[in-house]
Design an enzyme around this catalytic site. Structure first.
Site, PDB file in Angstrom:
ATOM      1  N   HIS A   1      24.975  49.306   8.735  1.00  0.00           N
ATOM      2  CA  HIS A   1      26.131  50.137   8.357  1.00  0.00           C
ATOM      3  C   HIS A   1      26.160  50.351   6.842  1.00  0.00           C
ATOM      4  CE1 HIS A   1      27.431  49.327  12.445  1.00  0.00           C
ATOM      5  NE2 HIS A   1      28.459  50.142  12.286  1.00  0.00           N
TER       6      HIS A   1
ATOM      7  N   HIS B   1      28.492  40.380   9.016  1.00  0.00           N
ATOM      8  CA  HIS B   1      27.411  40.160   8.061  1.00  0.00           C
ATOM      9  C   HIS B   1      27.879  39.230   6.961  1.00  0.00           C
ATOM     10  CE1 HIS B   1      24.626  43.256   9.575  1.00  0.00           C
ATOM     11  NE2 HIS B   1      25.715  43.974   9.829  1.00  0.00           N
TER      12      HIS B   1
END
Length: 284
Positions: free
Chosen positions: A205, A247
């Site tokens: 992303h 993440h």
């Protein structure tokens, strides 16, 4: 009749004599008083070799280190062992950075679940997550390329589609090579995941947001308010990855850098409709 000297050997002018169990006699030095309370085997060990003891006492630690270093330099192996045993500065720095990254990522994962401190904002973060997913961007770029009437619009959409495909390919390769697991507090409820999405480094992303942000600012978005919104969207997408626990911080930072470089690569490989038609003609 036994001799009186054998019963009291310490009265003579010589050195004291200590008997042992195996019939051998050890002579102790007169410079150190004998401790009668000590066990006989300790006295025997202390006086077993007075010459060696004096040599060891006279030898300084500096001479010992010097002799050992000279011996090691002759062979070459001890110095290499010392270098191998001492951790390098780079390894210590990387270990410290990894520890800080894990600690900071865990502290920032405030939307990782509904019970977290910012759990109520989790639906909003998941909506932002969808805006940075690859499937909507690929589908949107392909649709705009199909619907575009002008050659300039087709050229821009074609290169945007090529950049998105390149982004998916490069991120998948890096994830498959690095194989860094996602944070422990992450919940695998992401939208449309694939096999490589089980790995964390780098954030796809973040790479996509950085690439698309630069591409939109360079070719599509000209108004100042919209440019600010594009920049805000890019940053919020990266931040949402950490807040949701998807993440670690370093995954997002490296993803931003990787997406920035991907745009430079797309600019170098820029395709025009004429170039694409020529390539397709050669393949046909």
């Amino acid at each position: 009749m036994p001799s009186p000297k054998a019963k009291n050997p310490g009265r003579g002018g010589g050195s004291p004599v200590l008997g042992s169990s195996n019939g051998r006699f050890e002579f102790l030095s007169l410079t150190k008083p004998t401790n009668r309370s000590s066990p006989p085997h300790l006295l025997q060990r202390q006086g077993s070799d007075p010459t060696t003891a004096r040599l060891r006492a006279s030898e300084s630690p500096a001479r010992r280190r010097g002799s050992s270093s000279s011996t090691g330099s002759a062979g070459g192996q001890p110095e290499e062992d010392g270098i191998r045993l001492n951790p390098s500065l780079l390894r210590v720095a990387l270990s410290s950075l990894l520890a800080i990254d894990l600690w900071l990522s865990k502290r920032l994962g405030v939307c990782a679940c509904e019970d977290a401190s910012w759990g109520s904002a989790r639906p909003l973060m998941k909506l932002i997550e969808v805006t940075g997913h690859g499937i909507p961007w690929l589908a949107g770029a392909a649709y705009c390329l199909y619907k575009s009437d002008s050659a300039a619009g087709q050229e821009v959409m074609l290169n945007l589609l090529m950049g998105l495909l390149l982004d998916v390919l490069l991120v998948a390769i890096v994830k498959a090579v690095v194989r860094r697991r996602r944070p422990a507090h992450n919940r695998m409820d992401m939208f449309a995941t694939f096999s490589v999405d089980s790995y964390s480094f780098p954030s796809g992303h973040a790479t996509r947001a950085a690439f698309c942000g630069r591409f939109l600012l360079a070719h599509l978005v000209l108004a100042a308010p919209l440019r600010v919104l594009v920049l805000l969207w890019t940053g919020v997408v990266g931040l949402s990855r950490v807040l949701l626990g998807r993440h670690n911080v370093t995954d997002v930072v490296f993803g931003f850098w990787m997406g920035y470089c991907q745009y430079n690569l797309v600019e170098m490989l820029w395709l025009s409709p004429q170039t694409l038609q020529g390539l397709l003609g050669q393949l046909a």
